[in-house]
Design a protein around this motif. Structure first.
Motif, PDB file in Angstrom:
ATOM      1  N   ASN A 172     -23.832   9.408 -37.599  1.00  0.00           N
ATOM      2  CA  ASN A 172     -23.122   9.218 -36.331  1.00  0.00           C
ATOM      3  C   ASN A 172     -21.633   8.963 -36.571  1.00  0.00           C
ATOM      4  O   ASN A 172     -20.774   9.463 -35.842  1.00  0.00           O
ATOM      5  N   GLN A 173     -21.339   8.194 -37.595  1.00  0.00           N
ATOM      6  CA  GLN A 173     -19.949   7.890 -37.941  1.00  0.00           C
ATOM      7  C   GLN A 173     -19.223   9.162 -38.387  1.00  0.00           C
ATOM      8  O   GLN A 173     -18.065   9.378 -38.027  1.00  0.00           O
ATOM      9  N   ILE A 174     -19.897  10.021 -39.135  1.00  0.00           N
ATOM     10  CA  ILE A 174     -19.310  11.295 -39.581  1.00  0.00           C
ATOM     11  C   ILE A 174     -19.002  12.172 -38.370  1.00  0.00           C
ATOM     12  O   ILE A 174     -17.914  12.769 -38.286  1.00  0.00           O
ATOM     13  N   ALA A 175     -19.931  12.243 -37.441  1.00  0.00           N
ATOM     14  CA  ALA A 175     -19.711  13.055 -36.236  1.00  0.00           C
ATOM     15  C   ALA A 175     -18.497  12.546 -35.464  1.00  0.00           C
ATOM     16  O   ALA A 175     -17.668  13.336 -34.998  1.00  0.00           O
ATOM     17  N   ALA A 176     -18.363  11.234 -35.358  1.00  0.00           N
ATOM     18  CA  ALA A 176     -17.215  10.657 -34.643  1.00  0.00           C
ATOM     19  C   ALA A 176     -15.912  10.936 -35.398  1.00  0.00           C
ATOM     20  O   ALA A 176     -14.893  11.267 -34.775  1.00  0.00           O
ATOM     21  N   LEU A 177     -15.946  10.829 -36.719  1.00  0.00           N
ATOM     22  CA  LEU A 177     -14.740  11.111 -37.508  1.00  0.00           C
ATOM     23  C   LEU A 177     -14.329  12.575 -37.389  1.00  0.00           C
ATOM     24  O   LEU A 177     -13.134  12.884 -37.307  1.00  0.00           O
ATOM     25  N   GLU A 178     -15.304  13.468 -37.395  1.00  0.00           N
ATOM     26  CA  GLU A 178     -14.992  14.899 -37.272  1.00  0.00           C
ATOM     27  C   GLU A 178     -14.322  15.192 -35.930  1.00  0.00           C
ATOM     28  O   GLU A 178     -13.406  16.009 -35.852  1.00  0.00           O
ATOM     29  N   LYS A 179     -14.750  14.498 -34.884  1.00  0.00           N
ATOM     30  CA  LYS A 179     -14.145  14.685 -33.564  1.00  0.00           C
ATOM     31  C   LYS A 179     -12.737  14.107 -33.506  1.00  0.00           C
ATOM     32  O   LYS A 179     -11.869  14.643 -32.829  1.00  0.00           O
ATOM     33  N   SER A 180     -12.511  13.010 -34.213  1.00  0.00           N
ATOM     34  CA  SER A 180     -11.206  12.350 -34.130  1.00  0.00           C
ATOM     35  C   SER A 180     -10.189  12.908 -35.108  1.00  0.00           C
ATOM     36  O   SER A 180      -9.004  12.590 -35.021  1.00  0.00           O
ATOM     37  N   LEU A 181     -10.610  13.771 -36.018  1.00  0.00           N
ATOM     38  CA  LEU A 181      -9.717  14.313 -37.035  1.00  0.00           C
ATOM     39  C   LEU A 181      -8.551  15.086 -36.424  1.00  0.00           C
ATOM     40  O   LEU A 181      -7.387  14.899 -36.813  1.00  0.00           O
TER      41      LEU A 181
END
Length: 152
Positions: free
Chosen positions: A63-72
């Protein structure tokens, strides 16, 4: 019938076996081997709870990876707004993203070790046994050195 040399060697080995392990606990390698053995024992005894915890953490990281990918992309936009040619925000997000992805791969490898049910997992039992033997072997070598040094 043993000859004098064989008797002397047998006495040396017996004297080494009689020495308590506690004499050698200050040895750095003994401490490292002991810590490794204790950790393997702990894993062996708690395979089910460790597996559940790792699975929960893997889900959290996913879930954290998905959020980071969106915020990149937003981090790059923020760097652009600040005219930051080093892209400090985007690089920090990328580093966190790569670290989390590597951690998920590590968790997957750990979960693969716990694929079998506790008690049936020979890989875990074999590793516990291997570390115990390594610790005992090193202790015995130290004891022999101690015996040999006392004779000189």
């Amino acid at each position: 019938m043993l000859n004098a040399e064989e008797l002397q060697q047998a006495a040396r080995l017996e004297a080494a076996r009689a020495l308590p392990d506690s004499l050698f606990m200050e040895d750095a390698q003994v401490q490292t081997l002991r810590a490794t053995y204790d950790a393997r024992l702990l894993v062996s005894a708690n395979q089910g709870s460790i597996k559940r915890w790792l699975m929960e953490e893997r889900e959290r990281l996913a879930n954290q990876i998905a959020a980071l990918e969106k915020s990149l992309a937003w981090a790059a936009l923020a760097d652009g707004a600040g005219k930051d040619a080093t892209f400090a925000l985007a690089r920090a997000e990328l580093a966190a993203l790569e670290s989390d992805k590597a951690l998920v791969q590590t968790i997957d490898s750990a979960l693969a070790l716990l694929a079998l049910p506790p008690g049936a997992n020979s890989r875990i039992a074999d590793e516990v046994d291997r570390t115990r033997r390594a610790l005992n072997q090193h202790l015995f070598e130290l004891k022999l050195s101690h015996i040999d040094g006392a004779k000189e």
